[in-house]
Design an enzyme around this catalytic site. Sequence first.
Site, PDB file in Angstrom:
ATOM      1  N   GLY A  29       0.812  -1.216   0.000  1.00 48.63           N
ATOM      2  CA  GLY A  29       0.000   0.000   0.000  1.00 48.63           C
ATOM      3  C   GLY A  29       0.845   1.264   0.000  1.00 48.63           C
ATOM      4  O   GLY A  29       2.065   1.215   0.182  1.00 48.63           O
ATOM      5  N   SER A  30       0.174   2.390  -0.182  1.00 48.46           N
ATOM      6  CA  SER A  30       0.869   3.669  -0.378  1.00 48.46           C
ATOM      7  C   SER A  30       1.459   4.226   0.915  1.00 48.46           C
ATOM      8  O   SER A  30       2.312   5.108   0.869  1.00 48.46           O
ATOM      9  CB  SER A  30      -0.116   4.681  -0.971  1.00 48.46           C
ATOM     10  OG  SER A  30      -1.197   4.879  -0.082  1.00 48.46           O
ATOM     11  N   ASP A  83       2.777  -2.989   7.949  1.00 47.13           N
ATOM     12  CA  ASP A  83       1.747  -3.050   6.919  1.00 47.13           C
ATOM     13  C   ASP A  83       0.760  -1.905   7.081  1.00 47.13           C
ATOM     14  O   ASP A  83       0.752  -1.210   8.098  1.00 47.13           O
ATOM     15  CB  ASP A  83       1.005  -4.402   7.053  1.00 47.13           C
ATOM     16  CG  ASP A  83       0.331  -4.833   5.757  1.00 47.13           C
ATOM     17  OD1 ASP A  83      -0.078  -6.000   5.674  1.00 47.13           O
ATOM     18  OD2 ASP A  83       0.235  -4.003   4.832  1.00 47.13           O
ATOM     19  N   GLY A  84      -0.041  -1.700   6.063  1.00 49.79           N
ATOM     20  CA  GLY A  84      -1.064  -0.656   6.129  1.00 49.79           C
ATOM     21  C   GLY A  84      -2.413  -1.239   6.483  1.00 49.79           C
ATOM     22  O   GLY A  84      -2.523  -2.431   6.784  1.00 49.79           O
ATOM     23  N   ASP A  86      -7.010  -0.413   5.917  1.00 47.47           N
ATOM     24  CA  ASP A  86      -8.092   0.459   5.449  1.00 47.47           C
ATOM     25  C   ASP A  86      -8.920   0.995   6.611  1.00 47.47           C
ATOM     26  O   ASP A  86      -9.433   2.108   6.559  1.00 47.47           O
ATOM     27  CB  ASP A  86      -8.989  -0.314   4.473  1.00 47.47           C
ATOM     28  CG  ASP A  86      -8.209  -0.719   3.233  1.00 47.47           C
ATOM     29  OD1 ASP A  86      -7.723   0.186   2.530  1.00 47.47           O
ATOM     30  OD2 ASP A  86      -8.021  -1.924   3.011  1.00 47.47           O
ATOM     31  N   GLY A  97      -7.125  -4.969   2.549  1.00 48.51           N
ATOM     32  CA  GLY A  97      -7.437  -5.541   1.246  1.00 48.51           C
ATOM     33  C   GLY A  97      -7.823  -4.522   0.202  1.00 48.51           C
ATOM     34  O   GLY A  97      -8.119  -4.860  -0.936  1.00 48.51           O
ATOM     35  N   GLY A  99      -6.007  -2.719  -1.391  1.00 50.46           N
ATOM     36  CA  GLY A  99      -5.066  -2.822  -2.510  1.00 50.46           C
ATOM     37  C   GLY A  99      -5.038  -4.208  -3.141  1.00 50.46           C
ATOM     38  O   GLY A  99      -4.275  -4.457  -4.072  1.00 50.46           O
ATOM     39  N   GLU A 105      -0.649 -10.631   2.569  1.00 46.98           N
ATOM     40  CA  GLU A 105      -0.428  -9.801   3.763  1.00 46.98           C
ATOM     41  C   GLU A 105      -0.742 -10.598   5.026  1.00 46.98           C
ATOM     42  O   GLU A 105       0.010 -10.581   5.994  1.00 46.98           O
ATOM     43  CB  GLU A 105      -1.299  -8.553   3.718  1.00 46.98           C
ATOM     44  CG  GLU A 105      -0.863  -7.534   2.687  1.00 46.98           C
ATOM     45  CD  GLU A 105      -1.867  -6.414   2.531  1.00 46.98           C
ATOM     46  OE1 GLU A 105      -3.071  -6.657   2.726  1.00 46.98           O
ATOM     47  OE2 GLU A 105      -1.451  -5.279   2.210  1.00 46.98           O
TER      48      GLU A 105
HETATM   49  O1  DER Z   1      -4.638  -3.506   0.717  1.00 44.08           O
HETATM   50  C1  DER Z   1      -4.160  -3.372   1.863  1.00 44.08           C
HETATM   51  O2  DER Z   1      -4.417  -4.135   2.820  1.00 44.08           O
HETATM   52  C2  DER Z   1      -3.312  -2.160   2.118  1.00 44.08           C
HETATM   53  O3  DER Z   1      -2.483  -2.355   3.227  1.00 44.08           O
HETATM   54  C3  DER Z   1      -4.278  -1.026   2.343  1.00 44.08           C
HETATM   55  O4  DER Z   1      -5.220  -1.458   3.229  1.00 44.08           O
HETATM   56  C4  DER Z   1      -3.629   0.231   2.853  1.00 44.08           C
HETATM   57  O5  DER Z   1      -3.343   0.956   1.745  1.00 44.08           O
HETATM   58  P1  DER Z   1      -2.885   2.479   1.816  1.00 44.08           P
HETATM   59  O6  DER Z   1      -1.721   2.520   2.797  1.00 44.08           O
HETATM   60  O7  DER Z   1      -2.493   2.757   0.408  1.00 44.08           O
HETATM   61  O8  DER Z   1      -4.064   3.285   2.298  1.00 44.08           O
END
Ligand code: DER
Length: 224
Positions: A29-30, A83-84, A86, A97, A99, A105
Amino acid sequence: EEADLKKKLAGEKAVEYIKDGMTLGLGSGSTVYWTLKKLGELVKKGLDIKGVPSSLRTEGWAQSFGVPLTDFQKVRQLDLAIDGADEVDPHFNLIKGGGGSLVREKIVNAASNKVIIVVDESKIVTRLGKFALPIEVVPFGWEVTASYISELGCKPILRKRENQVFVSNNGNYILDCLFDKIEIASELHLRIKEVVGVVETGLFIGMTDMVIVGMSSGVQTINK
Ligand code: DER
């Protein structure tokens, strides 16, 4: 832009918890993008780490930033995953999820001794479920799988990108499912997992040890 700065603050802060010699889980993710970028700079200065990427996109970023990679043939346990997410609720349960990388993940995070989630403040919620829950399903019979899932109280939408059906790194489809209300996330996760054809859900229950939140006023680290 504002949101990007918050992601950058959170993503870069996570690097402070990376120690020499660690084997890492590299999220997707970003927001994690900024973790990887910062990590590459430290590797150039001699930091000795290697990481298992949780998506092909992360693998590409890691390679371009010079972050050494490894895989589960060589390592069975990871020291730390970053990790990122939502959505993050007060119990540190997540919806992930957005992304499309949720399966890898979850495998990477489950193999890690510690999991740090990096988000901008927009992801912090009091209750999960405003964000449609991503569910990875096998393409064969996905329509039947979707109808079983809908009986749990949602309207599954087959994810598309540029008018093409989205295919995950694992060759599967993703259904985005907006539930009226997620009462008990752990129960819903188990009920969905029981549906034939479901690979994994974007509900990450009890897997997170620390959350780093990027805000306009700075960055905040919250421990469980
Ligand atoms: O897809 C994912 O699980 C990513 O970690 C997403 O949830 C976070 O993406 P972002 O950092 O681009 O908001």
